[in-house]
Design a protein around this motif. Structure first.
Motif, PDB file in Angstrom:
ATOM      1  N   LYS A  21       0.848  -1.177   0.000  1.00  0.00           N
ATOM      2  CA  LYS A  21       0.000   0.000   0.000  1.00  0.00           C
ATOM      3  C   LYS A  21       0.888   1.233   0.000  1.00  0.00           C
ATOM      4  N   ARG A  22       0.694   2.085  -0.989  1.00  0.00           N
ATOM      5  CA  ARG A  22       1.546   3.261  -1.170  1.00  0.00           C
ATOM      6  C   ARG A  22       1.561   4.143   0.078  1.00  0.00           C
ATOM      7  N   SER A  23       2.776   4.546   0.478  1.00  0.00           N
ATOM      8  CA  SER A  23       3.017   5.493   1.586  1.00  0.00           C
ATOM      9  C   SER A  23       2.697   4.917   2.963  1.00  0.00           C
ATOM     10  N   GLY A  28       4.122  -0.266   2.735  1.00  0.00           N
ATOM     11  CA  GLY A  28       4.756   0.388   1.594  1.00  0.00           C
ATOM     12  C   GLY A  28       6.249   0.130   1.538  1.00  0.00           C
ATOM     13  N   ASP A  96       3.389  -2.399  -7.717  1.00  0.00           N
ATOM     14  CA  ASP A  96       3.632  -1.008  -8.130  1.00  0.00           C
ATOM     15  C   ASP A  96       3.413  -0.013  -6.994  1.00  0.00           C
ATOM     16  N   GLU A  97       2.788  -0.460  -5.894  1.00  0.00           N
ATOM     17  CA  GLU A  97       2.500   0.441  -4.777  1.00  0.00           C
ATOM     18  C   GLU A  97       3.692   0.628  -3.840  1.00  0.00           C
ATOM     19  N   CYS A  98       4.696  -0.244  -3.933  1.00  0.00           N
ATOM     20  CA  CYS A  98       5.852  -0.064  -3.057  1.00  0.00           C
ATOM     21  C   CYS A  98       6.801   0.969  -3.649  1.00  0.00           C
ATOM     22  N   GLU A  99       7.754   1.401  -2.854  1.00  0.00           N
ATOM     23  CA  GLU A  99       8.532   2.578  -3.216  1.00  0.00           C
ATOM     24  C   GLU A  99       9.582   2.293  -4.288  1.00  0.00           C
ATOM     25  N   ASN A 248      -3.108  10.378  -9.464  1.00  0.00           N
ATOM     26  CA  ASN A 248      -1.821   9.846  -9.006  1.00  0.00           C
ATOM     27  C   ASN A 248      -1.025   9.258 -10.167  1.00  0.00           C
TER      28      ASN A 248
END
Length: 434
Positions: A21-23, A28, A96-99, A248
């Motif tokens: 999950k982004r951020s 993340g 794709d949601e990871c940094e 986004n």
């Protein structure tokens, strides 16, 4: 993916799962990915518990080591002790949601390397938006013949089934406000329209259901908001989450390149082009459109270089609602393409294109399916600007003669509204209409 994980768990086939999950402070962070999966394996697979625990006892620092080292030490090493076990499934959702793109590729390299060194009793299911660098990794020689690609979200039948189940549940659970509403609800034609708008993607369907299922409102009123052509914005918008997702994704394009991106989006929102066709229309170098859209494959289906003809049927969007989003200034904000300046700029680009030598262009107006047959209707949607006359007067007559009668008449009616009326241009287009 959560539903799939539950199904695999019930079947005794789930080894572990991780949902990025982004951020998010932990979800993340890719550095906890394989440590988390190793912990889940130790709990769910009895013979692995002691082996994984022993690795951590000998070297506690392993949980802070590199992604590849964690995978090798915590998972691959212990699993080689029992190589003949039935394969378990490991789910990684939202890669794709990871940094960072580099981290995405590091994870994929680590997984592939682990299978190269020694067969493992695992199958990996990796879910992600089709970002360019991720697709290119899977399409490279590294993953040749060892992976299968699935579009697991796009299914009109599955979305319709989901809607039917969820609307039945909402009708049942909101009994106080729905008691007078007869079944079937909603009507079949409304349901079909929602399914069509979804383009077969659950992200649309799930957002709609969450919006309608709000216990503070009547479901029938919330559905009415969804079905409006012009949706309310703010906290009552059905598409806040979807809009933010679009923003986004589009915001990944650097700010310096966004004016050109807006031109491309405006063209695609009004006509269908191949990448090469857009390059020609907008005066770009060959290949520029592909570069601009390279990071937007989760929104657009950009054809391969081998599949580029005809020029008006190539680039498409995965989601039917995307162009509705672009055409609403409150929803799309800085990516709005419906402004008069953007549409006038597109009209100028089309007129400049048609001022060239007919044989030098790839656009065959003689084909009745060419959407640029309708460019007079697009120009006529603009105010009757005298400033466009020089470009209109420069259009190659060979293009005009291929236009069908209705678009020609539309253009003539528009030019007659200009003051003073451009008599020479009107006569030329009128002659072509005979």
């Amino acid at each position: 993916m959560r539903t799939l994980s539950r199904q695999l768990q019930r079947a005794g086939q789930l080894g572990g799962c991780f949902f990025f999950k982004r951020s998010h402070p932990t979800r993340g962070n890719a550095k906890v990915l394989f440590a988390t999966i190793a912990y889940q394996l130790a709990i769910s697979v009895p013979w692995l518990k002691g082996l994984i625990s022993q690795v951590v006892e000998v070297d506690p620092s392993v949980i802070a080591r590199s992604i590849k080292t964690q995978l090798q030490k915590l998972i691959c090493g212990p699993c080689r002790m029992h190589p003949n076990q039935d394969p378990l499934t490991i789910l990684i959702d939202g890669l794709d949601e990871c940094e960072g793109q580099d981290v995405h590729l590091e994870i994929l390299h680590a997984i592939r390397d682990s299978f190269t060194e020694c067969p493992l009793p695992f199958r990996f299911i990796i879910a992600s938006r089709p970002e360019a660098h991720i697709r290119e990794m899977f399409e490279s020689s590294i993953y040749h013949d060892v992976y299968r690609s699935f579009n697991v979200e796009q299914s009109f039948d599955d979305v319709k089934t989901y809607f039917l189940d969820e609307f039945a549940r909402i009708h049942r659970e909101h009994f106080r406000t729905m008691t007078t509403i007869p079944l079937p609800w909603p009507l079949p034609e409304v349901l079909d329209k929602l399914v069509w708008r979804s383009s077969g993607y659950f992200i649309y369907a799930s957002i709609i259901i969450k919006f309608i299922d709000d216990k503070n409102y009547r479901p029938i009123e919330r559905l009415a908001i969804v079905m409006k052509d012009q949706l309310e914005t703010g906290s009552d918008s059905a598409f806040d989450t979807l809009d933010q997702l679009y923003i986004n994704i589009l915001s990944t394009v650097p700010i310096a390149k966004r004016p050109r991106l807006i031109s491309i989006l405006c063209a695609l929102a009004n006509f269908k082009f191949s990448p090469d066709g857009l390059d020609e229309l907008l005066g770009l170098q060959i290949g520029d459109t592909r570069l601009f859209l390279r990071g937007l494959h989760s929104i657009f289906d950009v054809p391969s270089e081998e599949r580029h003809w005809p020029p008006w049927s190539a680039i498409s969007t995965h989601h039917a609602s995307f162009y509705d989003f672009l055409g609403d200034s409150k929803r799309s904000q800085g990516f709005y393409v419906g402004g008069l300046n953007h549409r006038t700029g597109l009209a100028c680009s089309i007129l400049r294109l048609f001022a060239r030598e007919f044989q030098d262009s790839q656009y065959g107006l003689e084909d009745p399916q060419c959407p640029l047959q309708q460019f007079p209707h697009f120009v006529a949607s603009l105010p009757p600007f005298a400033e466009l006359l020089p470009l209109i007067q420069s259009v190659n007559p060979e293009y005009i003669c291929w236009l069908r009668k209705e678009p020609l008449e539309t253009m003539l009616a528009w030019m007659r509204k200009i003051y003073p009326a451009p008599k020479d241009s009107i006569q030329l287009w009128k002659t072509m209409n005979i």
